[in-house]
Design a protein around this motif. Structure first.
Motif, PDB file in Angstrom:
ATOM      1  N   TYR A   1      14.414 -14.485  35.026  1.00  0.00           N
ATOM      2  CA  TYR A   1      13.338 -14.903  34.129  1.00  0.00           C
ATOM      3  C   TYR A   1      13.142 -16.412  34.261  1.00  0.00           C
ATOM      4  O   TYR A   1      14.097 -17.185  34.106  1.00  0.00           O
ATOM      5  CB  TYR A   1      13.660 -14.528  32.683  1.00  0.00           C
ATOM      6  CG  TYR A   1      13.705 -13.037  32.445  1.00  0.00           C
ATOM      7  CD1 TYR A   1      12.551 -12.333  32.119  1.00  0.00           C
ATOM      8  CD2 TYR A   1      14.897 -12.326  32.570  1.00  0.00           C
ATOM      9  CE1 TYR A   1      12.576 -10.955  31.909  1.00  0.00           C
ATOM     10  CE2 TYR A   1      14.937 -10.951  32.367  1.00  0.00           C
ATOM     11  CZ  TYR A   1      13.768 -10.273  32.036  1.00  0.00           C
ATOM     12  OH  TYR A   1      13.801  -8.915  31.837  1.00  0.00           O
TER      13      TYR A   1
ATOM     14  N   ALA B   1       8.170  -3.058  34.095  1.00  0.00           N
ATOM     15  CA  ALA B   1       8.610  -2.904  32.700  1.00  0.00           C
ATOM     16  C   ALA B   1       9.047  -4.245  32.123  1.00  0.00           C
ATOM     17  O   ALA B   1       8.764  -4.559  30.955  1.00  0.00           O
ATOM     18  CB  ALA B   1       9.748  -1.887  32.638  1.00  0.00           C
ATOM     19  N   GLU B   2       9.743  -5.038  32.952  1.00  0.00           N
ATOM     20  CA  GLU B   2      10.200  -6.349  32.479  1.00  0.00           C
ATOM     21  C   GLU B   2       9.017  -7.276  32.201  1.00  0.00           C
ATOM     22  O   GLU B   2       9.014  -8.036  31.225  1.00  0.00           O
ATOM     23  CB  GLU B   2      11.120  -6.985  33.515  1.00  0.00           C
ATOM     24  CG  GLU B   2      12.456  -6.272  33.717  1.00  0.00           C
ATOM     25  CD  GLU B   2      12.339  -5.038  34.599  1.00  0.00           C
ATOM     26  OE1 GLU B   2      13.321  -4.275  34.671  1.00  0.00           O
ATOM     27  OE2 GLU B   2      11.264  -4.838  35.218  1.00  0.00           O
TER      28      GLU B   2
ATOM     29  N   LYS C   1       5.986  -6.335  31.371  1.00  0.00           N
ATOM     30  CA  LYS C   1       5.306  -5.855  30.166  1.00  0.00           C
ATOM     31  C   LYS C   1       5.988  -6.382  28.911  1.00  0.00           C
ATOM     32  O   LYS C   1       5.327  -6.746  27.924  1.00  0.00           O
ATOM     33  CB  LYS C   1       5.286  -4.326  30.150  1.00  0.00           C
ATOM     34  CG  LYS C   1       4.358  -3.701  31.171  1.00  0.00           C
ATOM     35  CD  LYS C   1       4.399  -2.177  31.088  1.00  0.00           C
ATOM     36  CE  LYS C   1       3.451  -1.546  32.104  1.00  0.00           C
ATOM     37  NZ  LYS C   1       3.516  -0.054  32.072  1.00  0.00           N
ATOM     38  N   GLU C   2       7.300  -6.442  28.945  1.00  0.00           N
ATOM     39  CA  GLU C   2       8.034  -6.963  27.790  1.00  0.00           C
ATOM     40  C   GLU C   2       7.760  -8.449  27.587  1.00  0.00           C
ATOM     41  O   GLU C   2       7.560  -8.906  26.466  1.00  0.00           O
ATOM     42  CB  GLU C   2       9.539  -6.719  27.991  1.00  0.00           C
ATOM     43  CG  GLU C   2      10.437  -7.385  26.946  1.00  0.00           C
ATOM     44  CD  GLU C   2      10.126  -6.960  25.523  1.00  0.00           C
ATOM     45  OE1 GLU C   2      10.405  -7.770  24.607  1.00  0.00           O
ATOM     46  OE2 GLU C   2       9.613  -5.840  25.323  1.00  0.00           O
TER      47      GLU C   2
ATOM     48  N   ARG D   1       4.402  -8.891  26.135  1.00  0.00           N
ATOM     49  CA  ARG D   1       4.409  -8.596  24.699  1.00  0.00           C
ATOM     50  C   ARG D   1       4.845  -9.820  23.906  1.00  0.00           C
ATOM     51  O   ARG D   1       4.278 -10.127  22.841  1.00  0.00           O
ATOM     52  CB  ARG D   1       5.338  -7.420  24.416  1.00  0.00           C
ATOM     53  CG  ARG D   1       5.340  -6.962  22.961  1.00  0.00           C
ATOM     54  CD  ARG D   1       6.457  -5.967  22.705  1.00  0.00           C
ATOM     55  NE  ARG D   1       7.767  -6.572  22.931  1.00  0.00           N
ATOM     56  CZ  ARG D   1       8.367  -7.386  22.056  1.00  0.00           C
ATOM     57  NH1 ARG D   1       7.767  -7.731  20.927  1.00  0.00           N
ATOM     58  NH2 ARG D   1       9.567  -7.891  22.334  1.00  0.00           N
ATOM     59  N   GLN D   2       5.826 -10.559  24.419  1.00  0.00           N
ATOM     60  CA  GLN D   2       6.284 -11.775  23.732  1.00  0.00           C
ATOM     61  C   GLN D   2       5.183 -12.825  23.684  1.00  0.00           C
ATOM     62  O   GLN D   2       4.998 -13.500  22.663  1.00  0.00           O
ATOM     63  CB  GLN D   2       7.521 -12.329  24.443  1.00  0.00           C
ATOM     64  CG  GLN D   2       8.727 -11.404  24.449  1.00  0.00           C
ATOM     65  CD  GLN D   2       9.880 -11.961  25.266  1.00  0.00           C
ATOM     66  OE1 GLN D   2      10.063 -13.171  25.389  1.00  0.00           O
ATOM     67  NE2 GLN D   2      10.680 -11.067  25.843  1.00  0.00           N
TER      68      GLN D   2
END
Length: 747
Positions: free
Chosen positions: A6, A723-724, A726-727, A730-731
């Motif tokens: 990240y 998926a990561e 998308k998370e 969302r943040q």
């Protein structure tokens, strides 16, 4: 070792990027192995099978399998060894975001804009004309050429421009090659650009003239695009899926209603426009599209037209898989060796590569990759998908074009693509001519040629040269077999004509904007008060440069429209050569930058296509300038007709003394420009070689890359988020919903 990294640039903000370091799984390895084997089998069938019917499906399979392997492995190799994108760094779009020319744009919308901007007449018309040499040479060059040359150029030019705040190709040449090489590059790029834009515009005029259906439908794409731009900017920011569905429905409605409108008396009256009127409308549209904010008209319109472009080509591929058409053209025709083909003169080398142009390698693409696209890129990682991936999609368009030309009866193909001087212009004379060519298959008849025209709703399709009508006939042939039957051939033919016009029009608006950027950069080099032109978004400069650009290509366009024997028509043979010469300039700049950065080990990646391109274009230029064959040599044609002019006789294809005057004038323009273009490119190549040698001796040299800034925005790196990602998104959405905190801009 972590497989997911990240990227953070601010402890108070969510990550600005996600790097997926997970190795390729055994299942995926197996899938890619199967794709590679299937592609190899398809290529073997195309290359080896002779004397039997070869199905067009094998071309589709060979192309798609090659694209998949090339994108997954070769473009990734280039990314790891050369570009090394970092999504924690801000792009020019983020740093200079001004809501006009620099705007961080959703990667899906930008892919649509970029593809629409680069995909003009070349991938549609060039392969159709090249089909006179057979299906195999053109197919090999389109697919192999794009993997090793065209997509590499587009990707790497986008990368070097991205690292220089979105500078234009001409300005980067000036910065990296010095005064002599830079001036030669700027002059060559600007002059060639005007010719390319005028040629593209003339193709649109010819396609839309006296066509109320096409005028109405294409005209409606403008208000639809404006609505989409406002929707994404103000009504529902970020809702690309929503606006895509709305835009697609409205586009289909515009296409269908165009047919309805054309059948009414008022529609035929209002929207049946003369060529000169259409030319003026194009000039006006080019100016407006160039000065309006990029998010308002240009990008959404290109994104919208991409639906039609990719949708039509995708549907054509499905149609080929369903109908399984047999290739009527031979693998390699007699004209590939003799060089006396009816569609265009010249042998396979070098004129096959010149004729196909945009389908495999196009210098025009380098102007888009250093024009609008780098000013809109959200993240560095998007460059591979848009630059390399976008060019692969254009190559697939070219593959579809050559298939359509090769599945129709070859007598019909040559009756359409041979000039009227050879066919005679009537079904009787055209049938006699094509039957004399020694083509395979049963001879044609005047009745068969007349019926072919009637099937597509035309009075005659004899000598409908230029490639576009042939492509439309091929598309109507495939579509009618699985969508509506023979009664729908006329509909699909006219749909294809409009589709081609839309394809080309989106290149004109983006090209005008890019030319404006180049001119602005060039004027800024004079210093003093002219330094303001360095800012491409300076309103006064934008209006002035846009006016100069449209005046330049618009005047050439009007010459071609009002004088069919002169003006821009004289420049058509230069189109392919000029386009490839632009590619040589672009690849020279890329190669020079790689050597100066110390990436000598990987310099072969742009060097191989550069050397090939120089050999091809210089050979073609030499033949066009010095050939004693009047079918090839400009100056030979000029000499013959000048002597005829002085003696009061006719020459070559001239039927009146005025025609003789036009040929004398046109061949002088063609020959002179061929010399100028070749000399300018030689200067750029020689200066580039000198700069590279100096950099090698000194162990590298400084480039003009701009300082790095940390990014403060997030976007998924691929077309579809993981998926990561998308998370993380969302943040960011939760953060944006809090009114008390707004992220600081990168600058």
């Amino acid at each position: 070792m972590a497989t997911i990294e990240y990227l953070r640039t601010d402890p108070d903000l969510p990550p600005v990027g996600v790097v997926d370091k997970r190795p390729i799984t055994p299942v995926k390895k197996g899938i890619f192995a199967v794709i590679a084997v299937l592609g190899a089998v398809a290529w073997a069938i195309l290359a080896i099978v002779r004397g039997e019917s070869v199905n067009a499906v094998w071309i589709v399979i060979a192309a798609v399998c090659t694209y998949v392997i090339a994108y997954r492995f070769y473009s990734t190799f280039i990314q790891r060894k050369i570009t090394k994108p970092r999504d924690d760094l801000a792009t020019p779009a983020e740093i200079l975001d001004n809501g006009k020319d620099f705007v961080p744009m959703d990667r899906r919308v930008l892919y649509g804009h970029h593809f629409a901007a680069i995909a003009g007449a070349g991938p549609l018309v060039g392969p159709v004309l090249a089909a006179q040499m057979g299906y195999l040479p053109g197919t090999i060059w389109i697919v192999v050429g794009v993997v090793l040359a065209g997509a590499v150029q587009d990707y790497l030019v986008l990368w070097i421009s991205l690292k220089r705040r979105g500078r234009s190709l001409g300005q980067m040449a000036r910065d990296e090659l010095g005064l002599v090489g830079g001036v030669a590059a700027i002059v060559g790029v600007l002059v060639i650009m005007m010719i390319l834009l005028a040629v593209l515009a003339l193709v649109v005029v010819n396609a839309l003239a006296e066509s109320p259906w096409g005028i109405f439908s294409i005209g409606m794409t403008i208000p639809i695009a404006l609505f989409m731009g406002l929707y994404l900017r103000y009504l529902r920011p970020g809702k690309v899926g929503e606006v895509s569905i709305i835009g697609f429905v409205l586009l289909l409605l515009a296409i269908i209603s165009g047919g309805w409108v054309a059948e009414t008396s008022w529609g035929a009256d209002w929207f049946t426009l003369a060529p000169v009127t259409i030319a003026w409308l194009l000039i006006g549209y080019g100016f407006v599209a160039s000065v309006l904010p990029v998010w308002l008209l240009l990008a959404p319109r290109d994104y919208l037209s991409t639906f039609m472009k990719i949708g039509t080509i995708g549907l054509l591929a499905v149609g080929i898989l369903v109908t399984l058409p047999v290739l009527q053209a031979p693998a390699v025709s007699q004209f590939a060796i003799s060089g006396n083909g009816p569609a265009f003169a010249g042998s396979l080398f070098p004129f096959l590569f010149i004729t196909i142009a945009c389908g495999a390698l196009s210098g025009f693409h380098a102007l888009i990759s250093s024009g609008t696209t780098p000013k809109l890129l959200e993240k560095e990682s998007h460059a591979r998908m848009i630059g390399y991936g976008g060019m692969l999609m254009e190559s697939f368009v070219a593959v579809m074009a050559i298939i359509t030309a090769c599945i129709i009866d070859q007598h019909l193909y040559f009756a359409m693509n041979a000039p009227v001087g050879l066919t005679g212009g009537t079904p009787e004379t055209a049938a006699a001519y094509t039957n004399s060519l020694g083509l395979s298959g049963p001879p044609t008849t005047p009745e068969a040629l007349g019926q072919a025209a009637a099937d597509v709703g035309e009075e005659s399709i004899i000598s409908r040269t230029g490639g576009a009508p042939t492509l439309a006939v091929g598309i109507s042939e495939v579509f009618s077999q699985f969508l509506g039957g023979a009664g729908m051939k006329s509909f699909w033919y006219h749909f294809a004509i409009m589709f081609e016009a839309l394809f080309i029009l989106t290149t004109i608006d983006a090209g005008t904007r890019v030319a404006r950027f180049m001119l602005s950069d060039s004027l800024g080099n004079f210093g003093g008060a002219a330094r303001k032109f360095k800012d491409p978004s300076w309103r006064v400069g934008a209006w002035v440069c846009s006016a100069v650009v449209v005046l330049a290509w618009g005047s050439i366009l009007l010459m071609g429209v009002t004088d069919p024997l002169g003006g821009i028509n004289a420049l058509f043979p230069l189109f392919g050569i000029a386009n490839q010469l632009l590619a040589a300039i672009a690849l020279t700049v890329v190669l020079t930058i790689l050597v100066k950065k110390g990436l000598v080990k990987w310099a072969w990646i742009p060097a191989v296509p550069l050397v090939w391109d120089l050999v091809v274009t210089m050979t073609a230029s030499w033949q066009k300038i010095f050939s004693a064959d009047p079918k090839l040599g400009y100056w030979k044609q000029h000499s013959i007709c000048q002597q005829a002019q002085e003696a009061g006789r006719l020459c070559l294809t001239a039927k009146t003394p005025e025609n003789v005057d036009a040929i004398v004038r046109n061949t002088f323009i063609q020959g002179t420009l061929s010399i100028i273009f070749a000399v300018l490119v030689i200067i750029v190549a020689v200066v580039g070689a000198i700069v590279c040698v100096r950099a090698l001796r000194s162990g590298g040299a400084e480039t003009t890359e701009t300082p790095e800034w940390p990014s403060k925005i997030f976007a998924p790196s691929g077309f579809f988020p993981t998926a990561e990602e998308k998370e993380v998104q969302r943040q960011w959405d939760e953060l944006a919903a809090k009114p008390e905190r707004t992220p600081e801009p990168a600058s």
